[in-house]
Scaffold this motif. Sequence first.
Motif, PDB file in Angstrom:
ATOM      1  N   PRO A 196       0.807  -1.232   0.000  1.00  0.00           N
ATOM      2  CA  PRO A 196       0.000   0.000   0.000  1.00  0.00           C
ATOM      3  C   PRO A 196       0.836   1.276   0.000  1.00  0.00           C
ATOM      4  CG  PRO A 196       0.082  -0.878   2.205  1.00  0.00           C
ATOM      5  CD  PRO A 196       0.839  -1.858   1.337  1.00  0.00           C
ATOM      6  N   ASN A 197       1.792   1.347  -0.886  1.00  0.00           N
ATOM      7  CA  ASN A 197       2.644   2.530  -1.022  1.00  0.00           C
ATOM      8  C   ASN A 197       2.678   2.959  -2.481  1.00  0.00           C
ATOM      9  OD1 ASN A 197       4.346   0.614   1.182  1.00  0.00           O
ATOM     10  ND2 ASN A 197       3.905   2.697   1.825  1.00  0.00           N
ATOM     11  N   VAL A 198       2.616   4.258  -2.715  1.00  0.00           N
ATOM     12  CA  VAL A 198       2.678   4.787  -4.080  1.00  0.00           C
ATOM     13  C   VAL A 198       4.133   4.723  -4.553  1.00  0.00           C
ATOM     14  CG1 VAL A 198       2.380   6.820  -5.523  1.00  0.00           C
ATOM     15  CG2 VAL A 198       0.675   6.266  -3.762  1.00  0.00           C
ATOM     16  N   LEU A 199       4.421   3.824  -5.486  1.00  0.00           N
ATOM     17  CA  LEU A 199       5.776   3.627  -5.988  1.00  0.00           C
ATOM     18  C   LEU A 199       5.853   3.713  -7.502  1.00  0.00           C
ATOM     19  CD1 LEU A 199       6.754   0.727  -3.564  1.00  0.00           C
ATOM     20  CD2 LEU A 199       7.590   3.088  -3.475  1.00  0.00           C
ATOM     21  N   VAL A 200       4.731   4.095  -8.132  1.00  0.00           N
ATOM     22  CA  VAL A 200       4.665   4.224  -9.588  1.00  0.00           C
ATOM     23  C   VAL A 200       3.943   5.520  -9.930  1.00  0.00           C
ATOM     24  CG1 VAL A 200       3.739   3.231 -11.731  1.00  0.00           C
ATOM     25  CG2 VAL A 200       4.619   1.720  -9.934  1.00  0.00           C
ATOM     26  N   GLU A 201       4.448   6.219 -10.927  1.00  0.00           N
ATOM     27  CA  GLU A 201       3.728   7.358 -11.500  1.00  0.00           C
ATOM     28  C   GLU A 201       3.203   6.941 -12.864  1.00  0.00           C
ATOM     29  OE1 GLU A 201       6.173  10.830 -11.562  1.00  0.00           O
ATOM     30  OE2 GLU A 201       5.949  11.184  -9.407  1.00  0.00           O
ATOM     31  N   LYS A 202       1.877   6.952 -12.986  1.00  0.00           N
ATOM     32  CA  LYS A 202       1.216   6.509 -14.204  1.00  0.00           C
ATOM     33  C   LYS A 202       0.740   7.729 -14.981  1.00  0.00           C
ATOM     34  CE  LYS A 202      -2.455   3.419 -15.843  1.00  0.00           C
ATOM     35  NZ  LYS A 202      -1.539   2.651 -16.693  1.00  0.00           N
ATOM     36  N   TYR A 203       1.216   7.863 -16.200  1.00  0.00           N
ATOM     37  CA  TYR A 203       0.912   9.038 -17.009  1.00  0.00           C
ATOM     38  C   TYR A 203      -0.175   8.699 -18.030  1.00  0.00           C
ATOM     39  CZ  TYR A 203       4.983  11.350 -15.040  1.00  0.00           C
ATOM     40  OH  TYR A 203       5.874  11.934 -14.176  1.00  0.00           O
ATOM     41  N   GLY A 204      -1.085   9.643 -18.244  1.00  0.00           N
ATOM     42  CA  GLY A 204      -2.168   9.429 -19.192  1.00  0.00           C
ATOM     43  C   GLY A 204      -2.592  10.732 -19.843  1.00  0.00           C
ATOM     44  N   GLY A 205      -3.576  10.604 -20.724  1.00  0.00           N
ATOM     45  CA  GLY A 205      -4.114  11.776 -21.393  1.00  0.00           C
ATOM     46  C   GLY A 205      -3.524  12.035 -22.754  1.00  0.00           C
ATOM     47  N   HIS A 206      -2.435  11.301 -23.122  1.00  0.00           N
ATOM     48  CA  HIS A 206      -1.826  11.545 -24.418  1.00  0.00           C
ATOM     49  C   HIS A 206      -2.547  10.763 -25.507  1.00  0.00           C
ATOM     50  CE1 HIS A 206       0.505   8.913 -21.743  1.00  0.00           C
ATOM     51  NE2 HIS A 206       0.561   8.077 -22.758  1.00  0.00           N
ATOM     52  N   ALA A 207      -2.424  11.230 -26.729  1.00  0.00           N
ATOM     53  CA  ALA A 207      -3.233  10.718 -27.837  1.00  0.00           C
ATOM     54  C   ALA A 207      -2.917   9.285 -28.214  1.00  0.00           C
ATOM     55  CB  ALA A 207      -3.047  11.622 -29.062  1.00  0.00           C
ATOM     56  N   ASP A 208      -1.711   8.785 -27.899  1.00  0.00           N
ATOM     57  CA  ASP A 208      -1.350   7.445 -28.359  1.00  0.00           C
ATOM     58  C   ASP A 208      -1.682   6.364 -27.339  1.00  0.00           C
ATOM     59  OD1 ASP A 208       0.573   8.043 -26.477  1.00  0.00           O
ATOM     60  OD2 ASP A 208       2.228   7.165 -27.613  1.00  0.00           O
ATOM     61  N   GLN A 209      -2.404   6.688 -26.282  1.00  0.00           N
ATOM     62  CA  GLN A 209      -2.810   5.663 -25.333  1.00  0.00           C
ATOM     63  C   GLN A 209      -3.760   4.679 -26.002  1.00  0.00           C
ATOM     64  OE1 GLN A 209      -4.075   8.058 -21.760  1.00  0.00           O
ATOM     65  NE2 GLN A 209      -3.128   6.310 -20.760  1.00  0.00           N
ATOM     66  N   LEU A 210      -3.555   3.383 -25.716  1.00  0.00           N
ATOM     67  CA  LEU A 210      -4.424   2.366 -26.301  1.00  0.00           C
ATOM     68  C   LEU A 210      -5.885   2.613 -25.959  1.00  0.00           C
ATOM     69  CD1 LEU A 210      -2.720  -1.145 -25.961  1.00  0.00           C
ATOM     70  CD2 LEU A 210      -3.482  -0.009 -28.050  1.00  0.00           C
ATOM     71  N   SER A 211      -6.152   2.984 -24.702  1.00  0.00           N
ATOM     72  CA  SER A 211      -7.538   3.157 -24.272  1.00  0.00           C
ATOM     73  C   SER A 211      -8.230   4.285 -25.015  1.00  0.00           C
ATOM     74  CB  SER A 211      -7.600   3.416 -22.761  1.00  0.00           C
ATOM     75  OG  SER A 211      -6.858   4.571 -22.428  1.00  0.00           O
ATOM     76  N   ARG A 212      -7.460   5.201 -25.619  1.00  0.00           N
ATOM     77  CA  ARG A 212      -8.062   6.295 -26.382  1.00  0.00           C
ATOM     78  C   ARG A 212      -8.153   5.955 -27.864  1.00  0.00           C
ATOM     79  NH1 ARG A 212      -5.903  12.117 -24.480  1.00  0.00           N
ATOM     80  NH2 ARG A 212      -7.488  12.624 -26.016  1.00  0.00           N
ATOM     81  N   ARG A 213      -7.301   5.027 -28.324  1.00  0.00           N
ATOM     82  CA  ARG A 213      -7.253   4.742 -29.755  1.00  0.00           C
ATOM     83  C   ARG A 213      -8.125   3.563 -30.168  1.00  0.00           C
ATOM     84  NH1 ARG A 213      -2.970   2.685 -31.479  1.00  0.00           N
ATOM     85  NH2 ARG A 213      -1.704   2.403 -29.623  1.00  0.00           N
ATOM     86  N   ILE A 214      -8.384   2.646 -29.262  1.00  0.00           N
ATOM     87  CA  ILE A 214      -9.101   1.428 -29.611  1.00  0.00           C
ATOM     88  C   ILE A 214     -10.602   1.627 -29.419  1.00  0.00           C
ATOM     89  CG2 ILE A 214      -9.434  -1.001 -29.090  1.00  0.00           C
ATOM     90  CD1 ILE A 214      -6.776  -0.467 -30.374  1.00  0.00           C
ATOM     91  N   ILE A 215     -11.344   1.445 -30.497  1.00  0.00           N
ATOM     92  CA  ILE A 215     -12.802   1.517 -30.445  1.00  0.00           C
ATOM     93  C   ILE A 215     -13.345   0.139 -30.074  1.00  0.00           C
ATOM     94  CG2 ILE A 215     -14.888   1.938 -31.803  1.00  0.00           C
ATOM     95  CD1 ILE A 215     -13.231   3.836 -33.531  1.00  0.00           C
ATOM     96  N   GLY A 216     -14.342   0.103 -29.234  1.00  0.00           N
ATOM     97  CA  GLY A 216     -14.954  -1.176 -28.885  1.00  0.00           C
ATOM     98  C   GLY A 216     -14.267  -1.895 -27.745  1.00  0.00           C
TER      99      GLY A 216
END
Length: 275
Positions: A196-216
């Motif tokens: 239960p310690n924050v040891l990763v910084e996860k970056y998002g919001g950029h156009a090439d993220q899979l979750s933004r590019r994949i339809i369905g």
Amino acid sequence: MPNKELQVAVIIPTHNRRGTVERAVASVLAQTRPAREVIVVDDGSTDGTAEALEQEFGRRIRVLRQEHRGVSAARNVGIAASSAALIGLLDSDDIWLPAKLARQVAFLSEGNWHICQTEESWIRNGKRVNPGFKHAKPSGWILEPSLTMCLISPSCVLFRRSLWQECGPFDVSLPACEDFDLWLRVAGRYPVGLLPNVLVEKYGGHADQLSRRIIGLDLYRIYALKKTVDEATLAPADHRLARTALHDRVRLYAQGCLKRGKPEEAARVWELLGA
């Protein structure tokens, strides 16, 4: 030297992320507990990623190149090329904090976990955001909550090679939700530890993220759940939970298809369920 049973291979898949993958690699090399292997799989980049990495880091890392086949194939190739007993994954747009490996390896070893993950902070478009309550990571036998949402983050996870040999590989036929598919298989067989310690910084919001590019994406989640339902090793109670989750997701997806005037797609997904 660290115990060989606790040595770590870090696998970093990347595609045209020269601007962020160097940052990701640097965060691994800055760990207070060094990884035995740092393997970057360049998945058909055309932006000079491989050359930049080799120039910047030299023999401190291995860079493997392949034709563009997707993140699942890249992770599979990297893991196959590694030999350490523990495997850590890192997305090429995320970073590890310096104590990540030291604390997580100790946590996994002391708790005799086969797999564990850490907490993470989220940065979206350069601003820190708080994960919603529904994204809270559980610990232990987490299959039931995982059936409705992916609750294991690739950049936060560390697992034993023996688990990978039993539950892997990533499904290369899934262009998205490939991690959801694997973690469901894992959660049906092993408890998942949470440091239960924050040891990763996860970056998002950029156009090439899979979750933004994949339809369905919902459809690929359905495919992953169907594979889970077909998993022969699930306990009877877990199988009932998986079938219920699959039915609910298919129903919602089919209703959405009908609202959008796509009755053929609704019928097709119901047929996939066998209803």
